[in-house]
Design a protein around this motif. Structure first.
Motif, PDB file in Angstrom:
ATOM      1  N   ALA A 153      -6.098   7.590   4.468  1.00  0.00           N
ATOM      2  CA  ALA A 153      -6.607   8.757   3.733  1.00  0.00           C
ATOM      3  C   ALA A 153      -7.663   8.385   2.701  1.00  0.00           C
ATOM      4  O   ALA A 153      -7.743   8.989   1.632  1.00  0.00           O
ATOM      5  CB  ALA A 153      -5.451   9.505   3.068  1.00  0.00           C
ATOM      6  N   GLY A 154      -8.467   7.374   3.005  1.00  0.00           N
ATOM      7  CA  GLY A 154      -9.560   7.001   2.125  1.00  0.00           C
ATOM      8  C   GLY A 154      -9.151   6.277   0.864  1.00  0.00           C
ATOM      9  O   GLY A 154      -9.981   6.040  -0.018  1.00  0.00           O
ATOM     10  N   MET A 155      -7.881   5.856   0.757  1.00  0.00           N
ATOM     11  CA  MET A 155      -7.374   5.245  -0.469  1.00  0.00           C
ATOM     12  C   MET A 155      -7.509   3.720  -0.488  1.00  0.00           C
ATOM     13  O   MET A 155      -7.166   3.089  -1.474  1.00  0.00           O
ATOM     14  CB  MET A 155      -5.906   5.635  -0.686  1.00  0.00           C
ATOM     15  N   GLU A 156      -7.996   3.139   0.597  1.00  0.00           N
ATOM     16  CA  GLU A 156      -8.276   1.711   0.642  1.00  0.00           C
ATOM     17  C   GLU A 156      -9.362   1.485   1.690  1.00  0.00           C
ATOM     18  O   GLU A 156      -9.488   2.253   2.639  1.00  0.00           O
ATOM     19  CB  GLU A 156      -7.025   0.881   0.940  1.00  0.00           C
ATOM     20  N   ALA A 157     -10.154   0.438   1.501  1.00  0.00           N
ATOM     21  CA  ALA A 157     -11.256   0.138   2.416  1.00  0.00           C
ATOM     22  C   ALA A 157     -10.888  -1.033   3.308  1.00  0.00           C
ATOM     23  O   ALA A 157     -10.419  -2.064   2.815  1.00  0.00           O
ATOM     24  CB  ALA A 157     -12.519  -0.193   1.626  1.00  0.00           C
ATOM     25  N   PRO A 158     -11.074  -0.916   4.610  1.00  0.00           N
ATOM     26  CA  PRO A 158     -10.735  -2.024   5.511  1.00  0.00           C
ATOM     27  C   PRO A 158     -11.593  -3.245   5.217  1.00  0.00           C
ATOM     28  O   PRO A 158     -12.766  -3.125   4.862  1.00  0.00           O
ATOM     29  CB  PRO A 158     -11.024  -1.445   6.902  1.00  0.00           C
ATOM     30  N   TRP A 159     -10.980  -4.427   5.366  1.00  0.00           N
ATOM     31  CA  TRP A 159     -11.696  -5.661   5.069  1.00  0.00           C
ATOM     32  C   TRP A 159     -11.695  -6.608   6.260  1.00  0.00           C
ATOM     33  O   TRP A 159     -12.703  -7.231   6.570  1.00  0.00           O
ATOM     34  CB  TRP A 159     -11.071  -6.340   3.843  1.00  0.00           C
ATOM     35  N   GLY A 160     -10.572  -6.720   6.970  1.00  0.00           N
ATOM     36  CA  GLY A 160     -10.534  -7.630   8.106  1.00  0.00           C
ATOM     37  C   GLY A 160      -9.397  -7.292   9.045  1.00  0.00           C
ATOM     38  O   GLY A 160      -8.510  -6.503   8.717  1.00  0.00           O
ATOM     39  N   PHE A 194       0.837  -1.205   0.000  1.00  0.00           N
ATOM     40  CA  PHE A 194       0.000   0.000   0.000  1.00  0.00           C
ATOM     41  C   PHE A 194       0.867   1.248   0.000  1.00  0.00           C
ATOM     42  O   PHE A 194       0.592   2.215  -0.729  1.00  0.00           O
ATOM     43  CB  PHE A 194      -0.921   0.006   1.223  1.00  0.00           C
ATOM     44  N   LEU A 195       1.907   1.234   0.808  1.00  0.00           N
ATOM     45  CA  LEU A 195       2.792   2.396   0.898  1.00  0.00           C
ATOM     46  C   LEU A 195       3.379   2.723  -0.476  1.00  0.00           C
ATOM     47  O   LEU A 195       3.404   3.884  -0.897  1.00  0.00           O
ATOM     48  CB  LEU A 195       3.916   2.104   1.899  1.00  0.00           C
ATOM     49  N   ALA A 196       3.817   1.699  -1.193  1.00  0.00           N
ATOM     50  CA  ALA A 196       4.398   1.917  -2.526  1.00  0.00           C
ATOM     51  C   ALA A 196       3.361   2.470  -3.490  1.00  0.00           C
ATOM     52  O   ALA A 196       3.631   3.431  -4.234  1.00  0.00           O
ATOM     53  CB  ALA A 196       4.971   0.610  -3.058  1.00  0.00           C
ATOM     54  N   GLU A 202       3.472   6.283  -5.126  1.00  0.00           N
ATOM     55  CA  GLU A 202       3.720   6.357  -6.568  1.00  0.00           C
ATOM     56  C   GLU A 202       2.494   6.784  -7.372  1.00  0.00           C
ATOM     57  O   GLU A 202       2.510   6.767  -8.597  1.00  0.00           O
ATOM     58  CB  GLU A 202       4.224   5.003  -7.069  1.00  0.00           C
ATOM     59  N   GLY A 203       1.428   7.159  -6.664  1.00  0.00           N
ATOM     60  CA  GLY A 203       0.231   7.609  -7.369  1.00  0.00           C
ATOM     61  C   GLY A 203      -0.460   6.506  -8.143  1.00  0.00           C
ATOM     62  O   GLY A 203      -1.045   6.761  -9.208  1.00  0.00           O
ATOM     63  N   LEU A 204      -0.429   5.277  -7.625  1.00  0.00           N
ATOM     64  CA  LEU A 204      -1.011   4.133  -8.320  1.00  0.00           C
ATOM     65  C   LEU A 204      -2.423   3.806  -7.844  1.00  0.00           C
ATOM     66  O   LEU A 204      -3.018   2.835  -8.305  1.00  0.00           O
ATOM     67  CB  LEU A 204      -0.122   2.897  -8.125  1.00  0.00           C
ATOM     68  N   LEU A 205      -2.964   4.623  -6.935  1.00  0.00           N
ATOM     69  CA  LEU A 205      -4.262   4.322  -6.349  1.00  0.00           C
ATOM     70  C   LEU A 205      -5.332   5.317  -6.774  1.00  0.00           C
ATOM     71  O   LEU A 205      -5.077   6.524  -6.916  1.00  0.00           O
ATOM     72  CB  LEU A 205      -4.166   4.315  -4.823  1.00  0.00           C
ATOM     73  N   TYR A 206      -6.534   4.820  -6.929  1.00  0.00           N
ATOM     74  CA  TYR A 206      -7.713   5.648  -7.183  1.00  0.00           C
ATOM     75  C   TYR A 206      -8.290   6.075  -5.837  1.00  0.00           C
ATOM     76  O   TYR A 206      -8.361   5.290  -4.894  1.00  0.00           O
ATOM     77  CB  TYR A 206      -8.741   4.835  -7.962  1.00  0.00           C
ATOM     78  N   GLY A 207      -8.726   7.320  -5.761  1.00  0.00           N
ATOM     79  CA  GLY A 207      -9.357   7.764  -4.525  1.00  0.00           C
ATOM     80  C   GLY A 207      -8.977   9.183  -4.161  1.00  0.00           C
ATOM     81  O   GLY A 207      -8.356   9.879  -4.976  1.00  0.00           O
ATOM     82  N   PRO A 208      -9.374   9.580  -2.940  1.00  0.00           N
ATOM     83  CA  PRO A 208     -10.022   8.775  -1.893  1.00  0.00           C
ATOM     84  C   PRO A 208     -11.441   8.349  -2.273  1.00  0.00           C
ATOM     85  O   PRO A 208     -12.143   9.080  -2.957  1.00  0.00           O
ATOM     86  CB  PRO A 208     -10.035   9.706  -0.677  1.00  0.00           C
ATOM     87  N   PHE A 209     -11.825   7.148  -1.792  1.00  0.00           N
ATOM     88  CA  PHE A 209     -13.129   6.622  -2.184  1.00  0.00           C
ATOM     89  C   PHE A 209     -13.967   6.101  -1.025  1.00  0.00           C
ATOM     90  O   PHE A 209     -15.170   5.854  -1.194  1.00  0.00           O
ATOM     91  CB  PHE A 209     -12.959   5.502  -3.219  1.00  0.00           C
ATOM     92  N   THR A 210     -13.384   5.901   0.162  1.00  0.00           N
ATOM     93  CA  THR A 210     -14.147   5.246   1.227  1.00  0.00           C
ATOM     94  C   THR A 210     -15.364   6.058   1.659  1.00  0.00           C
ATOM     95  O   THR A 210     -16.370   5.477   2.085  1.00  0.00           O
ATOM     96  CB  THR A 210     -13.266   4.956   2.451  1.00  0.00           C
ATOM     97  N   ASP A 211     -15.304   7.392   1.543  1.00  0.00           N
ATOM     98  CA  ASP A 211     -16.457   8.195   1.944  1.00  0.00           C
ATOM     99  C   ASP A 211     -17.631   8.026   0.983  1.00  0.00           C
ATOM    100  O   ASP A 211     -18.748   8.472   1.271  1.00  0.00           O
ATOM    101  CB  ASP A 211     -16.077   9.670   2.067  1.00  0.00           C
TER     102      ASP A 211
END
Length: 408
Positions: free
Chosen positions: A159-166, A119-121, A125-134
């Motif tokens: 920062a909303g860039m990934e959604a918790p799963w477990g 996730f940090l990488a 590196e700007g490889l993620l879509y978002g923020p989207f969790t809101d």
């Protein structure tokens, strides 16, 4: 009757206050309606999309759960889910990186199971879509206060860039018939290994479980922990890790095959424990032993426990790459995975046994009943505090130094 200035002021204030409250409620209501309308539009756009969900495939129970979730999302929302089975999320990061560098807008990854250094990488590196969790209606059910790692991934703000799963937490396993009093800290673990030569080991880093064990030692050997929650520096690493190498130099000669070889993964150590070859093993799912006992692969006398002073815990997430082809479908899937129904099924020992990220007491009475289960053999009876993971930047130098010292 004459009205005093004071009375006028109070009446005016009450009138203004009532108007403000009404306006606030009206604004909140409008916002809620807008969010519902926005989600309805998004869900409509998602119909017919195929979501390529890249997720670790090393467990039959997890694969079965993903198949169930895919079926539900297909039937309810018209979104097709393909489980792209991967052995290492780092390979997915490389693929997204390559696709972005090549300017590929319709990427091959729509949702990825991820956390930690991967996730940090992707974030840096700007490889993620978002923020989207809101945008996810079910994100409101997440226990972000009681489970702070749902918003911090290895000390890196989500920062909303990934959604918790477990949820996960380092947990140790022993056969209580042979080891009624297991070691309760790393000092006792060293003494236990000396008393049981060749009957203790841990997975070889960079296996995730092996690296997690190293991080547990690192934290337990250093009372001052602030540096671990900041990006690593060579100076901080050298200073903090000196005690770790000294401890391992004492521990390794007592281990299975005198520390010259290590198990490939945590599943191997659990099997070796079940076979009687080891007296101590580890996992990162507090319910693993219960699952193994239920499946008949472990004796019912196997118990799970955590060091009373705490063990490393974290949250695992799902994220959407910046060039995902089916972003709307990925959002629909991520939202379903956060539903009370999906989270309760995932937490069920007979299904997966992965602890929930939701604030169960805040759910409706009907949804709370979904999480009520029987205590079964192998479960952790006294959960210890979860110690947050060090910053993700500590993993690479930790693994490299371990390999340089002990990996030959």
């Amino acid at each position: 009757m004459n009205t005093t200035p004071t009375t006028l002021t109070r009446r005016s204030a009450l009138t203004l206050l009532g108007g403000s409250v009404a306006a606030g409620l009206s604004t909140a209501s409008v916002a809620a309606d807008a969010n519902r309308a926005s989600w309805a539009t998004l869900a409509k756009e998602a119909r017919g999309q195929t979501v390529y969900f890249n997720a670790w495939a090393g467990s039959d129970t997890i694969n079965a759960y993903i198949r169930w979730a895919a079926q539900q999302v297909q039937e309810r929302f018209g979104v097709r889910v393909e489980h792209v089975k991967v052995s290492d999320a780092a390979d997915v990061v490389k693929r997204v990186r390559s696709e972005k560098a090549a300017g590929k807008q319709d990427g091959t990854v729509d949702l990825v199971w991820i956390n930690g250094e991967n996730f940090l990488a992707m974030k840096r590196e700007g490889l993620l879509y978002g923020p989207f969790t809101d945008r996810l209606p079910n994100f409101a059910l997440v226990d972000t206060r009681g489970k702070p790692t749902t918003t911090l991934d290895f000390a890196e703000p989500v920062a909303g860039m990934e959604a918790p799963w477990g949820m996960a937490q380092l947990t140790f396993l022993v056969d209580s018939a042979l080891t009624p009093k297991p070691p309760q800290n790393i000092t006792e673990l060293l003494a236990f290994a000396r008393a049981n030569p060749g009957r203790v080991t841990y997975p070889r880093p960079p296996d995730f479980h092996g690296t997690t064990f190293l991080k547990q030692l690192l934290l337990d050997l250093n009372s001052a922990r602030d540096a671990f929650y900041k990006p690593v520096t060579p100076e901080a690493f050298a200073r903090a890790s000196a005690s770790l190498w000294a401890y391992l130099d004492s521990l390794h000669p007592q281990l299975w095959r005198a520390g010259k070889q290590f198990a490939n993964n945590a599943a191997t150590t659990r099997q070796m424990l079940a076979d009687g070859e080891l007296r101590w093993a580890l996992t990162f799912n507090p319910n693993d032993a219960a699952n193994e006992i239920a499946a008949g692969r472990m004796q019912a006398s196997v118990m799970s426990y955590q060091f009373p002073g705490g063990t490393i815990g974290n949250t695992h997430f799902v994220a959407i790459p910046v060039n995902a082809s089916a972003k709307q479908g990925a959002l629909v899937l991520a939202n379903f995975l956060l539903s009370a129904e999906a989270q309760a099924r995932k937490a069920d020992i007979s299904v997966w046994g992965d602890p929930t990220v939701l604030a169960v007491p805040r759910l409706s009475a009907q949804d709370q009943k979904l999480f009520v289960g029987k205590t079964v053999a192998g479960q952790v009876h006294n959960a210890a505090p979860a110690i947050p993971e060090p910053h993700g930047s500590w993993m690479a130098p930790l693994e490299k130094e371990w390999l340089d010292r002990y990996g030959a």
